[in-house]
Enzyme design. Sequence first.
Site, short mmCIF file in Angstrom:
data_model
loop_
_atom_site.label_atom_id
_atom_site.label_comp_id
_atom_site.label_asym_id
_atom_site.label_seq_id
_atom_site.Cartn_x
_atom_site.Cartn_y
_atom_site.Cartn_z
N LYS A 8 0.79 -1.09 -0.05
CA LYS A 8 -0.14 0.18 -0.04
C LYS A 8 0.92 1.33 -0.03
CE LYS A 8 0.50 1.72 4.52
NZ LYS A 8 1.26 2.85 4.84
N ASP A 135 -2.52 -1.57 10.09
CA ASP A 135 -2.90 -1.22 8.77
C ASP A 135 -3.54 -2.64 8.21
OD1 ASP A 135 -1.87 1.08 8.07
OD2 ASP A 135 0.16 0.49 7.92
O1 C5P Z 1 -0.77 -1.37 15.07
P1 C5P Z 1 0.77 -1.50 14.72
O2 C5P Z 1 0.99 -2.69 15.71
O3 C5P Z 1 0.83 -1.86 13.35
O4 C5P Z 1 1.17 -0.27 15.00
C1 C5P Z 1 2.58 -0.30 15.21
C2 C5P Z 1 2.96 1.15 16.20
O5 C5P Z 1 2.66 2.29 15.32
C3 C5P Z 1 2.32 1.21 17.35
O6 C5P Z 1 2.88 0.61 18.50
C4 C5P Z 1 2.38 2.80 17.63
O7 C5P Z 1 3.37 2.95 18.09
C5 C5P Z 1 2.13 3.18 16.26
N1 C5P Z 1 0.64 3.42 15.89
C6 C5P Z 1 0.09 4.55 16.34
N2 C5P Z 1 -1.06 4.88 16.04
C7 C5P Z 1 -1.63 4.26 14.98
C8 C5P Z 1 -1.17 3.05 14.47
C9 C5P Z 1 0.02 2.90 14.79
O8 C5P Z 1 0.55 5.19 17.29
N3 C5P Z 1 -3.00 4.43 14.50
#
Ligand code: C5P
Length: 283
Positions: A8, A135
């Site tokens: 993406k 994502d």
């Molecule tokens: O959800 P995911 O594990 O992919 O997110 C990775 C990191 O990105 C999270 O630990 C956080 O630090 C940050 N994040 C965030 N807000 C979001 C998505 C991701 O702060 N909406």
Amino acid sequence: MEIQAFAKLNLTLDVLGKRPDGYHDLRMVMQSITLCDTLTLTPNQGQGLRVSTDLHFLPTGEKNLAAIAARRFWEALGCPAEDLDICIRKRIPVCAGMAGGSTDAAAVLRALNQRAGSPLTPAELARVGEQVGSDVPYCVLGGTALAEGRGERLTPLPALPRCWVVVCKPEFAISTPELFARIDSVRLRCRPDTDGLLSALEEGDLGGAARRMYNVFEDVLPPRQRDRVGELKNALIQAGALGANMSGTGPTAFGLFDCPEAAEEARAVLAENCRDIFLCQTV
Ligand code: C5P
């Protein structure tokens, strides 16, 4: 089963604020592209759930997002885990802002759901994906979409008009949590015109959409990395791109072109100073 997992790109990325749960509220326009990983799912005889990839430094086994997705899928159905080998051929650069791990997880969800006779609707499958990563819900649905909240509130959008995309991944990787932490400590000087981009999509105006692309994370990159991303974006524009942007928390830069010859020429020019470069189309 052999399945493709598409990368993406962010046409826009805006951070609206930090939430009590530590995540951030986002507003972003997402687009899938033909650059993809290929996953092969093969039942095995009593070996449990195994994940392997062709990149030695990536987590294998239960730590890989693809394995976590498979576990969450079986839990959602209330069925026992299957003995399954998931083999991932990586083409999407890692830690590059293109949702490489999330799209592999989403592909596993789609494949397992299809094999089970589609017991979950796409929206239910996206909700399972939410437990794997922010994502993943978007990657389950794909196409052109507005993602809000943590990234899980999705609105399908009119497809970006036919175009060619030159994707350049600079030689360094970016840590997503680190960049989210940096953005908390700065006042953003510039925000994307997300509504303007949505109107351009409604009107089928590729140039209008390309001109409105913007990502707030570009401003909080460490200086040398910001310069490199800026240099690649400038080179894309010089080579005829209608617009250029950084994807996700970076560092991948990309440009949109309305003709394949110009895109191929740009790819050739940029290949001289960027090793990971791809010419693709939107999905
Ligand atoms: O959800 P995911 O594990 O992919 O997110 C990775 C990191 O990105 C999270 O630990 C956080 O630090 C940050 N994040 C965030 N807000 C979001 C998505 C991701 O702060 N909406």
